[in-house]
Design an enzyme around this catalytic site. Structure first.
Site, PDB file in Angstrom:
ATOM      1  CD  GLU A  29      -3.004  -1.369   2.158  1.00  0.00           C
ATOM      2  OE1 GLU A  29      -2.744  -0.686   3.348  1.00  0.00           O
ATOM      3  OE2 GLU A  29      -3.861  -2.263   2.004  1.00  0.00           O
ATOM      4  CD  GLU A  41      -4.881  -8.019   0.941  1.00  0.00           C
ATOM      5  OE1 GLU A  41      -5.635  -7.342   1.467  1.00  0.00           O
ATOM      6  OE2 GLU A  41      -3.638  -7.714   0.871  1.00  0.00           O
TER       7      GLU A  41
END
Ligand SMILES: *[C@@H]1O[C@H](CO)[C@@H](O)[C@H](O)[C@H]1NC(C)=O
Ligand SMILES: *[C@@H]1O[C@H](CO)[C@@H](O)[C@H](O)[C@H]1NC(C)=O
Ligand SMILES: *[C@@H]1O[C@H](CO)[C@@H](O)[C@H](O)[C@H]1NC(C)=O
Ligand SMILES: *[C@@H]1O[C@H](CO)[C@@H](O)[C@H](O)[C@H]1NC(C)=O
Ligand SMILES: *[C@@H]1O[C@H](CO)[C@@H](O)[C@H](O)[C@H]1NC(C)=O
Ligand SMILES: *[C@@H]1O[C@H](CO)[C@@H](O)[C@H](O)[C@H]1NC(C)=O
Length: 466
Positions: A235, A342
């Protein structure tokens, strides 16, 4: 994002679940960095409607075989029709069977068994897998790929500075290896300040650099050769903890260190909202591409095996599948493997249906090379996307997952040869075992072969001994 001095293709999509007259407004947002005069030309705007049924049929065709895909364009400033010849998930396989004297054997029976799927469709797992026997069985009977939700993260393996504890992560790696399950490592670092181990948050830069180097060396060398990938800096579009402390090149530097320590493992960027949220402008496909290009152009990173990780935490009541496709198309131009890493979908009455739409879109996109969903049995605490109840029976969402696992494999098939001793069949990518027999001949033979995206036409030649 339009570029200066050339025509740019801008595209996207909207999902309308109503009937009626609408006006569609095309808004061009311009960031002006210089005071020079600027001229914007729009060449051609086109809007193409699709019904849900047409969209689905396009996905199915894409999975099946060699087809010509006209890239879908909803709203385009410049309309480009890119024609690609692609074979996404299946391949035509020809068999030729002859007798020992070399003549064609008509009527030979060919039994085909797929022993392994060529497409990694996996599921996240957590520490309950170490102790819960029912969870272990549930997992191992379905999935051949995984990543751990939290157990490899820095905050899990070094809660106290200098005291590393890999007990749980090691036990999970052992479970996976004993069951032939490949592991994507998640993650070496997370660029979000909140997600650092407590003792890391306020380290001065020099101390942080020392601690981070120790962390990277420790976890990457511990699992070197045992993982199929690593999320090195999780991220780093939404967050910049390491950039703020160590400079703009912090991510590139850590990718370089991981690459030199474990050169054969694929290194991923991993981000959320790139495919799942059109309103978040922090991690658009264009910004993702820019950041990954920056990492790859860092001195020494040229040979790095890179891949694109897209988390896919869908939370809108209705996922925007057209937006998802346009983001995948843009990232697909990088020519690197894309994984959905995910995938989970917010609860509500449409959860199962939405998950199916998302998974079908990912699976039918030619640039997507793997999908991992983040869900599991309620017994292991998977509350957002629960795949099985306390008795390990599938929930409606779990049923969708099981249905797709079965749909995306060839399983057991059987064909007979024609007068030329030939037979053709379309098979999903994967590993196969074939057994050939003939009513006139008291013997049979078996061979193994692989069907992959890379192999050209496959012809399997078989000759009876006697
Ligand atoms: C825009 O381009 C498409 C594809 O080339 C074409 O079919 C369409 O007629 C064009 N529209 C306009 C307004 O020029
Ligand atoms: C070859 O062998 C097969 C099976 O034994 C037989 O039917 C066929 O006639 C043979 N062909 C020739 C050219 O001998
Ligand atoms: C390491 O972690 C495991 C699992 O949480 C725990 O049982 C064990 O006591 C820990 N080892 C040390 C040395 O703290
Ligand atoms: C980052 O690395 C690039 C080389 O890729 C270099 O040109 C640049 O000066 C570096 N920036 C910083 C802030 O260190
Ligand atoms: C076929 O082969 C098996 C084993 O080689 C043998 O036991 C059997 O008698 C054979 N049958 C015929 C019809 O030749
Ligand atoms: C593969 O098969 C296609 C159609 O069946 C054919 O046109 C093509 O020439 C084949 N390619 C090779 C390398 O054999």
């Amino acid at each position: 994002m339009a570029k200066q001095g050339c025509w740019s293709l801008l595209k996207g999509g909207i999902v309308a679940e109503f009937t009626g007259v609408v006006e569609i407004l095309l808004m061009v947002v311009v960031s002006v960095y210089s005071s020079k005069a600027m001229e914007i030309r729009v060449d051609n705007v086109s809007l193409q409607p699709f019904t849900a049924k047409e969209w689905r049929s396009h996905q199915d065709k894409s999975i099946d075989k060699v087809i010509r895909i006209n890239r879908v364009v909803f709203i385009a400033v410049v309309y480009l029709s890119l024609v690609n010849l692609i074979q996404v998930r299946k391949k035509k396989v020809s068999f030729k069977v002859t007798y020992s004297n070399g003549t064609a054997a008509e009527g030979a029976l060919i039994l085909i068994l797929q022993t392994k799927s060529g497409f990694p469709f996996g599921c996240g797992m957590n520490h309950y897998i170490v102790t819960d026997e029912a969870y272990r069985q549930w997992f191992a009977s379905r999935f051949k790929v995984t990543s751990f939700t939290n157990e490899m993260k820095w905050y899990s393996t070094e809660k106290t500075q200098g005291v590393e504890n890999y007990t749980v992560a090691d036990a999970m790696v052992n479970f996976a290896e004993q069951n032939g399950i490949s592991i994507r490592g998640h993650n070496v670092f997370w660029d979000n300040r909140v997600m650092q181990p407590k003792w890391v948050k306020d380290l001065p830069p020099a101390e942080l650099m020392k601690a981070a180097t120790r962390r990277l060396n420790s976890v990457v060398s511990r699992y070197a050769g045992r993982l199929i990938g690593w999320d090195v800096m999780n991220e780093n579009l939404h967050f910049r903890f390491f950039e703020d402390k160590l400079g703009e090149n912090a991510s590139s530097m850590f990718y370089s260190m991981a690459y030199h320590l474990d050169p054969s493992t694929t290194l991923f960027m991993n981000e959320y909202n790139t495919i799942e949220n059109s309103k978040d402008h922090t991690a658009t496909a264009c910004k993702y591409k820019e950041e990954l290009e920056k990492i790859l152009s860092f001195p020494g990173n040229a040979g790095l095996k890179a891949a694109i990780g897209l988390e896919g935490h869908f939370r809108d009541p209705k996922p925007n599948i057209a937006f998802m496709r346009s983001a995948l198309d843009i990232l697909g131009t990088m020519g690197l493997p894309i994984w959905l890493t995910e995938v989970d979908v917010g609860g509500g009455p449409d959860q199962a249906h939405n998950l199916e739409d998302i998974l079908r879109e990912g699976y039918s996109h030619p640039a997507v090379e793997g999908i991992i969903i983040f869900g599991g049995p309620i017994a292991a605490g998977f509350k957002c996307m629960t795949l099985a109840n306390y008795d390990f029976e599938p929930t409606p969402v779990g049923e969708v997952v099981d249905k797709l696992i079965n749909e995306w494999k060839s399983g057991r098939r059987q064909v007979r040869t024609d007068s030329r001793g030939m037979s053709e069949i379309l098979l999903f990518h994967g590993d196969y075992r074939v057994k050939v027999s003939h009513p006139l001949i008291n013997s049979s033979m078996s061979i193994n072969f692989k069907v992959t995206k890379e192999t050209e036409n496959i012809t399997v030649l078989l000759q009876f001994d006697a």
